[in-house]
Design a protein around this motif. Structure first.
Motif, PDB file in Angstrom:
ATOM      1  N   ALA B  95       0.833  -1.206   0.000  1.00  0.00           N
ATOM      2  CA  ALA B  95       0.000   0.000   0.000  1.00  0.00           C
ATOM      3  C   ALA B  95       0.865   1.252   0.000  1.00  0.00           C
ATOM      4  N   GLU B  96       1.944   1.206   0.789  1.00  0.00           N
ATOM      5  CA  GLU B  96       2.819   2.370   0.917  1.00  0.00           C
ATOM      6  C   GLU B  96       3.488   2.694  -0.405  1.00  0.00           C
ATOM      7  N   VAL B  97       3.955   1.667  -1.116  1.00  0.00           N
ATOM      8  CA  VAL B  97       4.617   1.921  -2.395  1.00  0.00           C
ATOM      9  C   VAL B  97       3.622   2.477  -3.405  1.00  0.00           C
ATOM     10  N   ALA B  98       2.402   1.920  -3.433  1.00  0.00           N
ATOM     11  CA  ALA B  98       1.423   2.414  -4.404  1.00  0.00           C
ATOM     12  C   ALA B  98       1.129   3.887  -4.173  1.00  0.00           C
ATOM     13  N   VAL B  99       0.865   4.260  -2.908  1.00  0.00           N
ATOM     14  CA  VAL B  99       0.529   5.654  -2.614  1.00  0.00           C
ATOM     15  C   VAL B  99       1.762   6.549  -2.788  1.00  0.00           C
ATOM     16  N   GLY B 100       2.911   6.090  -2.293  1.00  0.00           N
ATOM     17  CA  GLY B 100       4.105   6.931  -2.350  1.00  0.00           C
ATOM     18  C   GLY B 100       4.536   7.215  -3.772  1.00  0.00           C
ATOM     19  N   LEU B 101       4.547   6.197  -4.619  1.00  0.00           N
ATOM     20  CA  LEU B 101       4.943   6.441  -6.007  1.00  0.00           C
ATOM     21  C   LEU B 101       3.900   7.281  -6.727  1.00  0.00           C
ATOM     22  N   GLY B 102       2.621   7.134  -6.332  1.00  0.00           N
ATOM     23  CA  GLY B 102       1.598   8.013  -6.901  1.00  0.00           C
ATOM     24  C   GLY B 102       1.868   9.468  -6.548  1.00  0.00           C
ATOM     25  N   ILE B 103       2.281   9.705  -5.295  1.00  0.00           N
ATOM     26  CA  ILE B 103       2.588  11.078  -4.877  1.00  0.00           C
ATOM     27  C   ILE B 103       3.797  11.601  -5.652  1.00  0.00           C
ATOM     28  N   ILE B 104       4.817  10.749  -5.844  1.00  0.00           N
ATOM     29  CA  ILE B 104       5.992  11.200  -6.598  1.00  0.00           C
ATOM     30  C   ILE B 104       5.602  11.561  -8.024  1.00  0.00           C
ATOM     31  N   MET B 105       4.722  10.745  -8.628  1.00  0.00           N
ATOM     32  CA  MET B 105       4.277  11.063  -9.980  1.00  0.00           C
ATOM     33  C   MET B 105       3.516  12.379 -10.015  1.00  0.00           C
ATOM     34  N   ALA B 106       2.661  12.606  -8.997  1.00  0.00           N
ATOM     35  CA  ALA B 106       1.897  13.855  -8.967  1.00  0.00           C
ATOM     36  C   ALA B 106       2.837  15.050  -8.833  1.00  0.00           C
ATOM     37  N   ILE B 107       3.859  14.915  -7.978  1.00  0.00           N
ATOM     38  CA  ILE B 107       4.832  16.007  -7.818  1.00  0.00           C
ATOM     39  C   ILE B 107       5.562  16.244  -9.131  1.00  0.00           C
ATOM     40  N   PHE B 108       5.917  15.160  -9.805  1.00  0.00           N
ATOM     41  CA  PHE B 108       6.641  15.314 -11.068  1.00  0.00           C
ATOM     42  C   PHE B 108       5.783  16.024 -12.101  1.00  0.00           C
ATOM     43  N   ARG B 109       4.473  15.678 -12.154  1.00  0.00           N
ATOM     44  CA  ARG B 109       3.609  16.348 -13.121  1.00  0.00           C
ATOM     45  C   ARG B 109       3.470  17.825 -12.800  1.00  0.00           C
ATOM     46  N   ALA B 110       3.458  18.159 -11.494  1.00  0.00           N
ATOM     47  CA  ALA B 110       3.253  19.559 -11.135  1.00  0.00           C
ATOM     48  C   ALA B 110       4.531  20.374 -11.303  1.00  0.00           C
ATOM     49  N   ARG B 111       5.708  19.789 -11.065  1.00  0.00           N
ATOM     50  CA  ARG B 111       6.924  20.593 -10.997  1.00  0.00           C
ATOM     51  C   ARG B 111       7.987  20.196 -11.989  1.00  0.00           C
ATOM     52  N   ARG B 112       7.803  19.091 -12.728  1.00  0.00           N
ATOM     53  CA  ARG B 112       8.768  18.648 -13.729  1.00  0.00           C
ATOM     54  C   ARG B 112      10.108  18.217 -13.143  1.00  0.00           C
ATOM     55  N   GLU B 113      10.218  18.107 -11.851  1.00  0.00           N
ATOM     56  CA  GLU B 113      11.466  17.616 -11.279  1.00  0.00           C
ATOM     57  C   GLU B 113      11.154  17.071  -9.897  1.00  0.00           C
ATOM     58  N   VAL B 114      11.890  16.034  -9.522  1.00  0.00           N
ATOM     59  CA  VAL B 114      11.728  15.492  -8.182  1.00  0.00           C
ATOM     60  C   VAL B 114      13.104  15.417  -7.546  1.00  0.00           C
ATOM     61  N   ASP B 115      13.281  16.107  -6.458  1.00  0.00           N
ATOM     62  CA  ASP B 115      14.541  16.086  -5.722  1.00  0.00           C
ATOM     63  C   ASP B 115      14.204  16.430  -4.278  1.00  0.00           C
ATOM     64  N   VAL B 116      14.640  15.574  -3.371  1.00  0.00           N
ATOM     65  CA  VAL B 116      14.191  15.758  -1.995  1.00  0.00           C
ATOM     66  C   VAL B 116      14.727  17.047  -1.387  1.00  0.00           C
ATOM     67  N   ASP B 117      15.790  17.629  -1.974  1.00  0.00           N
ATOM     68  CA  ASP B 117      16.283  18.897  -1.434  1.00  0.00           C
ATOM     69  C   ASP B 117      15.441  20.075  -1.903  1.00  0.00           C
ATOM     70  N   ASP B 118      14.847  19.955  -3.083  1.00  0.00           N
ATOM     71  CA  ASP B 118      14.088  21.079  -3.626  1.00  0.00           C
ATOM     72  C   ASP B 118      12.624  21.052  -3.226  1.00  0.00           C
ATOM     73  N   LEU B 119      12.152  19.916  -2.720  1.00  0.00           N
ATOM     74  CA  LEU B 119      10.732  19.808  -2.375  1.00  0.00           C
ATOM     75  C   LEU B 119      10.523  20.340  -0.975  1.00  0.00           C
ATOM     76  N   SER B 120      10.450  21.645  -0.835  1.00  0.00           N
ATOM     77  CA  SER B 120      10.298  22.223   0.501  1.00  0.00           C
ATOM     78  C   SER B 120       9.018  23.039   0.586  1.00  0.00           C
ATOM     79  N   THR B 121       8.018  22.720  -0.245  1.00  0.00           N
ATOM     80  CA  THR B 121       6.788  23.512  -0.257  1.00  0.00           C
ATOM     81  C   THR B 121       6.043  23.403   1.058  1.00  0.00           C
ATOM     82  N   LEU B 122       6.094  22.229   1.700  1.00  0.00           N
ATOM     83  CA  LEU B 122       5.317  22.033   2.909  1.00  0.00           C
ATOM     84  C   LEU B 122       5.998  22.624   4.132  1.00  0.00           C
ATOM     85  N   ARG B 123       7.237  23.095   3.955  1.00  0.00           N
ATOM     86  CA  ARG B 123       7.933  23.679   5.100  1.00  0.00           C
ATOM     87  C   ARG B 123       7.469  25.121   5.242  1.00  0.00           C
ATOM     88  N   ASN B 124       7.187  25.533   6.474  1.00  0.00           N
ATOM     89  CA  ASN B 124       6.699  26.907   6.608  1.00  0.00           C
ATOM     90  C   ASN B 124       7.844  27.856   6.930  1.00  0.00           C
TER      91      ASN B 124
END
Lengths: 166, 124
Positions: B95-124
């Motif tokens: 279940a975790e892999v299905a949801v997690g990879l879905g989230i990664i795909m959604a992030i990729f569609r929204a931002r065209r790049e996935v990198d854990v250092d650049d994904l800081s949108t949720l940080r306030n």
């Protein structure tokens, strides 16, 4: 050194090679292939422990289903080799060595007290699908239902995440 | 039908600490990978590595319980408990892999790049 111990050491070496490949290889496809190696070796170790059913489900669920999912994502995202971290204090070798040594040390502390334990005299049906199915439908009926709900929620969530506008 | 005391598997002369040390080393490798890698897909692979190390440890303890002083029935129940935990870990991992990879795909569609250092949108 008996045959079993030599077999275990060979399998353990392969498992560590696979795990190291996941962590240290720069390309995600190579990491995925190393992970497949690790999963298959762990399935062999499950067979060694007498858990045939779990060894087979390890091959089917992990090496089959989950790795296909990973490879699909790697393929669709066209990921190339990654650069090192951008933040100065996350120098990967330093952080990795210190953190890994710390984790390993903590686990090593936990291994010593149980080192005298021996393989118990288990039921001949120990790892068979029959025994696991009996257990799942009797003692673990309620957790089994919860797990099925979890998987249902996972299916719905991944369908929603796949929509064009979230 | 009487339960034969014959142990299954071929582990009888492999010491338990070998299995536990292998599990610990695989878990440490996975933990290092989670900290060090920047690609979220590889981070997920390292999480799978850690889950598998835990599964190996569960099965080891399911098989090696001579020395706890358990009665035979309790030892059988303990052996089954270890295997059932592995089953549920596998279900949660799927279940975790299905949801997690879905989230990664959604992030990729929204931002065209996935990198854990650049994904800081949720940080306030």
């Amino acid at each position: 050194m008996t045959t079993n111990q030599i077999a275990f050491l060979a399998l353990a070496l392969l498992a560590l090679i696979g795990g190291g490949g996941v962590v240290f290889s720069q390309r995600p496809v190579r990491a995925a292939m190393c992970l497949v190696l690790n999963f298959l070796v762990l399935a062999a170790l499950y067979f060694m422990l007498g858990a045939q059913m779990l060894g087979i489900s390890q091959i089917m669920v992990y090496a089959g289903a989950i790795m296909v999912l990973f490879l699909f994502i790697v393929m669709m995202l066209r990921m190339d080799r990654e650069e090192p971290h951008k933040v100065w204090w996350t120098s990967a070798p330093v952080i990795g060595t210190v953190f890994g040594a710390l984790v390993l040390f903590i686990f090593a502390l936990g291994i010593r007290p149980v080192a005298e334990m021996k393989p118990g005299a288990v039921d001949p049906k120990f790892g068979t699908p029959q025994a696991i199915g009996m257990e799942m439908m009797t003692t673990y009926a309620w957790p089994f239902e919860v797990a099925s709900m979890l998987l249902l929620v996972g299916i719905v969530a991944s369908i929603i995440l796949a929509k064009r506008r979230i | 039908m009487t339960l034969a005391m014959a142990p299954t598997g071929i582990v009888n002369d492999v010491p338990i600490e070998w299995f536990l040390l292998l599990g610990a080393m695989l878990f440490a490798l996975g933990a290092v990978g989670v900290v060090v890698r920047r690609n979220p897909v590889t981070v997920f692979m390292c999480i799978e590595l850690m889950l598998n190390a835990v599964n190996l440890t569960f099965l080891t303890f399911a098989r090696y319980q001579n020395g706890w002083g358990l009665k035979y029935e309790n030892a059988q129940q303990a052996a089954m408990n270890g295997q059932m935990m592995v089953i549920f870990v596998m279900a949660v991992a799927a279940a975790e892999v299905a949801v997690g990879l879905g989230i990664i795909m959604a992030i990729f569609r929204a931002r065209r790049e996935v990198d854990v250092d650049d994904l800081s949108t949720l940080r306030n």
